[in-house]
Enzyme design. Structure first.
Site, PDB file in Angstrom:
ATOM      1  N   HIS A 271      67.132  31.744 -39.764  1.00 50.32           N
ATOM      2  CA  HIS A 271      66.821  30.742 -38.735  1.00 50.32           C
ATOM      3  C   HIS A 271      65.368  30.277 -38.854  1.00 50.32           C
ATOM      4  O   HIS A 271      64.557  30.423 -37.931  1.00 50.32           O
ATOM      5  CB  HIS A 271      67.098  31.286 -37.338  1.00 50.32           C
ATOM      6  CG  HIS A 271      67.403  30.198 -36.349  1.00 50.32           C
ATOM      7  ND1 HIS A 271      68.271  30.353 -35.292  1.00 50.32           N
ATOM      8  CD2 HIS A 271      66.940  28.919 -36.241  1.00 50.32           C
ATOM      9  CE1 HIS A 271      68.333  29.237 -34.585  1.00 50.32           C
ATOM     10  NE2 HIS A 271      67.539  28.359 -35.159  1.00 50.32           N
TER      11      HIS A 271
ATOM     12  N   GLU B 212      72.928  36.294 -34.218  1.00 48.57           N
ATOM     13  CA  GLU B 212      71.674  36.375 -34.958  1.00 48.57           C
ATOM     14  C   GLU B 212      70.899  37.611 -34.519  1.00 48.57           C
ATOM     15  O   GLU B 212      70.624  37.743 -33.323  1.00 48.57           O
ATOM     16  CB  GLU B 212      70.860  35.103 -34.749  1.00 48.57           C
ATOM     17  CG  GLU B 212      71.565  33.874 -35.301  1.00 48.57           C
ATOM     18  CD  GLU B 212      70.732  32.597 -35.250  1.00 48.57           C
ATOM     19  OE1 GLU B 212      69.632  32.619 -34.653  1.00 48.57           O
ATOM     20  OE2 GLU B 212      71.192  31.583 -35.798  1.00 48.57           O
TER      21      GLU B 212
END
Length: 530
Positions: free
Chosen positions: A279, A261
């Site tokens: 997220h 990420e």
């Protein structure tokens, strides 16, 4: 007398400051300005952060008075927990602050996949009117699979009830009766993959669950399947997911979490029929406020010398010094215990024996539950939510103390009854000046094995040549055996063998060894953060 200094390193809600109250010298710093942060930490007794501030070894070296690091959220990737623990600094987070937000985001992904909402919006922004291109499907009378029936999974089930869908689920640690209370038909992972029109994932990422949904599972799916993961990156094999989307093996996917990420250069970014969000599971005003208020309360407790239920590395305050070393041991015994369970839990009984019971040892029950549930739920587990996790699964929990401990100075035990009627028990103790953690019993078999990161537990009929067989099998696969102990009730009866190995052992290897020695039990046990 000077007030303790509480440093707020990122923007938090006004309610967070209110929850801290008037008893502290509250200071602000930009946690992303490294030099300013290091300078401000010199006087800090507590620091409140979110995800942008890095508290690593360097930061800790510049914080001689620091007592507590408070992360206003769930994830702790930006905190060096091991270094904080070594420095005697408590780390706390807000493990239940985002569960509603996470559940609602999963529902949002399901609806977006069903009706192509993001794609239709973008089309409109591009000046197009393509109604026929965005024909979707209803949730009504569809089959929706929920993988993981913990607190977030249960909230998702509750919200899906109103759509008139059929709910099926997979969670090996939930009893069928509890699943039925949620309106879910409990079944196997393979059945969920084969029957579902939609699937939503709500389990933790562990060595066992990493890549759990891959090519083999997608091969079982309907071409109409749409799958959502707002839990942890890596549970769905990303490469396999791309192959399934590109080949048309499934109809779509919604992801809020990724292995890396942000997922820079990931083929997911260009895969067809996929909806991606960065997220956002905890990104609501309500979740952020709950998180800030929760950790503010933990800071008050920590600096006041009281027990902090949301501590992730140490339990603080009123716990006697002779009890504290048992907390880590009990958490690790909990991980060994759940690693031996082959069906859902019905009850857990925690027993503490020896001179330690002169003190309040109730935290050891919480530590046992924390160790057990951190391996089987998607949300972060703490001393405060572990009993709630047991209750939500219909697991009865009890604790007993006994000053009599004939074999050891103190002995900690976890015993459980499983849904198939079987039972599992593990015992452990601390030995020597360094409080070495040792496993002393499994299912009534007496052993004395130092706890390590990787163990293999086998049960089989005692007969000559067995050690040579499994030693050869593991050796051929480069699994180094660092230690071994065998216990038995009688010659020719059933034997228990506990191996300490240097690395994780794949399920395929375990299955091969189990077949070679005709083992009744063959389990790989991994202890996180030993």
């Amino acid at each position: 007398m000077a007030q303790p200094v509480v440093l707020i390193a990122e923007v938090l809600s006004p309610a967070t400051r209110e929850a801290l109250g008037p008893d502290f010298d509250i200071r602000d710093v930009d946690g992303t300005d490294r030099q300013a942060l290091l300078a401000a930490l010199q006087d800090a007794h507590a620091v409140l952060i979110r995800s942008a501030t890095q508290i690593d070894q360097e930061a800790l070296d510049n914080a001689p008075q620091l007592k507590v690091i408070a992360r206003a959220g769930v994830g702790l990737d930006n905190v060096d927990i091991a270094a904080a623990t070594t420095a005697g600094v408590m780390v706390v987070n807000a493990p239940t602050s985002n569960i509603i937000s996470a559940a609602e985001l999963a529902i949002g992904h399901i609806l977006s996949l069903a009706r192509h909402i993001p794609q239709a919006h973008q089309s409109m922004r591009d000046g197009q009117w393509k109604r026929s291109s965005f024909s979707g499907v209803e949730l009504f009378e569809k089959t929706i699979g929920i993988i993981g029936l913990g607190r977030i999974g249960a909230l998702v089930c509750e919200r899906l009830q109103g759509f008139g869908a059929t709910l099926i689920g997979y969670d090996p640690y939930v009893q069928p009766a509890r699943a039925a209370q949620m309106g879910v038909d409990l079944t196997t992972l393979e059945d969920v993959m084969a029957r579902s029109d939609f699937i939503t994932v709500h389990i933790p990422r562990t060595p066992e669950t990493t890549g759990m949904i891959s090519d083999e599972q997608f091969a079982l799916a309907k071409p109409e399947l749409r799958i959502v993961n707002a839990s942890r990156g890596g549970i769905i094999d990303e490469d396999a997911l791309v192959r399934a989307l590109e080949s048309g093996a499934i109809a779509g996917a919604g992801l809020d979490v990724f292995v890396n990420e942000p997922p820079v250069d990931s083929p997911l970014l260009s895969a067809p029929n996929v909806i991606l969000t960065p997220h956002l599971g905890a990104s609501t005003d309500e979740a952020q406020e709950k998180a800030g208020v929760s950790v503010a309360r933990s800071v008050r407790l920590a600096l006041g010398g009281e027990l902090v239920p949301d501590a992730v590395n140490v339990a603080g305050g009123v716990i006697d010094q002779s009890v504290k070393p048992g907390i880590s041991l009990m958490e690790n015994l909990g991980q060994v215990f759940i690693g031996l369970c082959e069906s859902s839990l019905v009850s857990i009984d925690v027993t503490v024996r020896g001179e330690i019971v002169e003190h309040d040892v109730s935290v050891l029950k919480l530590a046992a539950l924390k160790g057990i549930f951190q391996r089987i739920v998607s949300e972060k587990v703490s001393y405060v939510n572990a009993p709630l996790l047991a209750e939500s699964r219909g697991v009865a929990v009890s604790m007993h103390t006994d000053p009599d401990s004939p074999a050891y100075r103190n002995l900690l035990e976890i015993r459980g009854v499983l849904g198939d009627g079987s039972s599992v028990s593990v015992c452990g103790t601390l030995m020597g000046r360094h409080n070495t953690q040792k496993l002393t019993e499994i299912n009534g078999y007496e052993i004395e094995v130092p706890l390590a990161e990787h163990h293999i537990v086998m049960m089989y009929a005692d007969r000559p040549g067995i050690v040579a067989v499994y030693g050869r099998e593991f050796g051929e696969h480069h699994i180094n055996i660092a230690g071994m102990q065998i216990a038995r009730e009688s010659a020719g009866g059933e034997a228990l063998s506990v191996l300490t190995v240097d690395s994780r052992v794949d399920d395929e290897i375990l299955e091969r060894v189990a077949k070679a020695i005709d083992a009744r039990v063959m389990r790989a046990i991994e202890i996180l953060e030993l």
